[in-house]
Scaffold this active site. Structure first.
Site, PDB file in Angstrom:
ATOM      1  CB  SER A   1     -10.280   9.240 -26.740  1.00  0.00           C
ATOM      2  OG  SER A   1      -9.985  10.406 -27.493  1.00  0.00           O
TER       3      SER A   1
ATOM      4  N   GLY B   1     -10.430  13.499 -19.709  1.00  0.00           N
ATOM      5  CA  GLY B   1     -10.722  14.895 -20.034  1.00  0.00           C
ATOM      6  C   GLY B   1     -12.196  15.075 -20.359  1.00  0.00           C
TER       7      GLY B   1
ATOM      8  CG  HIS C   1      -2.205  17.769 -20.150  1.00  0.00           C
ATOM      9  ND1 HIS C   1      -2.414  18.136 -21.461  1.00  0.00           N
ATOM     10  CD2 HIS C   1      -3.164  16.873 -19.851  1.00  0.00           C
ATOM     11  CE1 HIS C   1      -3.476  17.490 -21.920  1.00  0.00           C
ATOM     12  NE2 HIS C   1      -3.958  16.714 -20.958  1.00  0.00           N
TER      13      HIS C   1
ATOM     14  CD  GLU D   1      -3.357  12.507 -20.522  1.00  0.00           C
ATOM     15  OE1 GLU D   1      -4.476  12.211 -20.131  1.00  0.00           O
ATOM     16  OE2 GLU D   1      -3.001  13.683 -20.763  1.00  0.00           O
TER      17      GLU D   1
ATOM     18  N   GLY E   1      -8.652  14.071 -26.866  1.00  0.00           N
ATOM     19  CA  GLY E   1      -9.775  14.832 -27.412  1.00  0.00           C
ATOM     20  C   GLY E   1     -10.186  14.443 -28.817  1.00  0.00           C
TER      21      GLY E   1
ATOM     22  CD1 TRP F   1     -13.792  17.956 -14.875  1.00  0.00           C
ATOM     23  CD2 TRP F   1     -14.324  19.600 -13.449  1.00  0.00           C
ATOM     24  NE1 TRP F   1     -14.703  17.457 -13.981  1.00  0.00           N
ATOM     25  CE2 TRP F   1     -15.041  18.443 -13.087  1.00  0.00           C
ATOM     26  CE3 TRP F   1     -14.507  20.768 -12.696  1.00  0.00           C
ATOM     27  CZ2 TRP F   1     -15.928  18.430 -12.000  1.00  0.00           C
ATOM     28  CZ3 TRP F   1     -15.378  20.742 -11.609  1.00  0.00           C
ATOM     29  CH2 TRP F   1     -16.083  19.576 -11.278  1.00  0.00           C
TER      30      TRP F   1
HETATM   31  P1  PGA Z   1      -9.598  13.487 -23.294  1.00  0.00           P
HETATM   32  O1  PGA Z   1      -8.415  14.247 -22.562  1.00  0.00           O
HETATM   33  O2  PGA Z   1     -10.136  12.463 -22.311  1.00  0.00           O
HETATM   34  O3  PGA Z   1     -10.605  14.550 -23.611  1.00  0.00           O
HETATM   35  O4  PGA Z   1      -9.049  12.838 -24.506  1.00  0.00           O
HETATM   36  C1  PGA Z   1      -7.523  13.571 -21.718  1.00  0.00           C
HETATM   37  C2  PGA Z   1      -6.507  14.532 -21.188  1.00  0.00           C
HETATM   38  O5  PGA Z   1      -6.142  15.479 -21.876  1.00  0.00           O
HETATM   39  O6  PGA Z   1      -6.058  14.382 -20.036  1.00  0.00           O
END
Ligand code: PGA
Length: 224
Positions: free
Chosen positions: A187, A208, A100, A149, A155, A10
């Site tokens: 995403s 996310g 992250h 990631e 995002g 979140w």
């Molecule tokens: P997102 O983020 O799904 O909004 O792309 C993923 C994350 O940062 O873990």
């Protein structure tokens, strides 16, 4: 059937009240839909201020999810103002996101710091969900779950291709023999989740933006 980890990150979103609303809605969805979740391990990672409440709700309402943290101190308990130690997290969460890209970039977390955080998590029996941005990022000893990631996919609404993500997941596993699961993040939505979880080497997703809406997150679990 492959064991899948479906993790909600979140980030700095949701007040405690909003977290309660999300979890209550999610519980109702679960009760109303007869879905077999047995191979799906769901981990919700709220911000620190909502962790205790989330844990109580999950326990009291018997919501089939685990609770994770988004960060852990690289120090132990003691005089570290503003930090949350592994000792404080143990008993509330079972896992913790470490490495992250948002923390590497905005909070200057180095490989060394991330290694210390990982060892602090392991010391208190918390499972690190260790994020790497490509297959060359160092994975600390003891890590069993990695999330691949790519920064450009986070995002942006433009995920990596399942083919490339699968290839990177395979490389990560080849390089780090201790790893039991590689997740994909960046995403992920209910429309594309299955293209990742149906690959050979990807064992779940780190979500996310799309995890903020409980209806969409429920669809992600369903479609995974
Ligand atoms: P997102 O983020 O799904 O909004 O792309 C993923 C994350 O940062 O873990």
């Amino acid at each position: 059937m492959k064991h899948l980890y479906i993790v909600a990150n979140w980030k700095s979103n949701k007040t405690a009240l909003e977290a309660e609303e999300w979890l209550t809605y999610f519980k109702n969805q679960f009760d109303q839909n007869n879905i077999d979740f047995t191979n799906k391990e769901i981990i919700i990672c709220p911000s620190f201020q909502a962790l205790t409440l989330a844990k109580q709700l999950v326990d009291n309402l018997k919501i089939p999810t685990k609770i994770g943290a988004q960060n852990i101190s690289s120090f132990g308990p003691g005089a570290y103002t503003g930090e949350i130690s592994g000792e404080q997290l143990a008993g509330i969460v079972q896992s913790v996101i470490i490495g992250h890209s948002e923390r590497r970039i905005n909070f200057a977390e180095t490989d060394e710091i991330l290694n210390t955080k990982t060892q602090n998590a392991i010391k208190y029996n918390l499972t690190p969900i260790f994020c790497v941005q490509n297959e060359n990022i160092r994975v600390p000893q003891g890590v069993k779950i990695v999330a691949y990631e790519p920064v450009e996919a986070i995002g942006t609404g433009v995920p990596d291709t399942p083919e490339n993500a699968d290839k990177v997941a395979s490389l990560i596993k080849q390089k780090n023999k201790e790893i039991v699961a590689v997740l994909y993040g960046g995403s992920v939505t209910s429309n594309n989740v299955n293209s990742f979880t149906s690959t050979e080497n990807i064992s779940g997703v780190l979500v996310g933006g799309a995890s903020l809406d409980p209806a969409e997150f429920f669809r992600i679990i369903k479609n995974a």
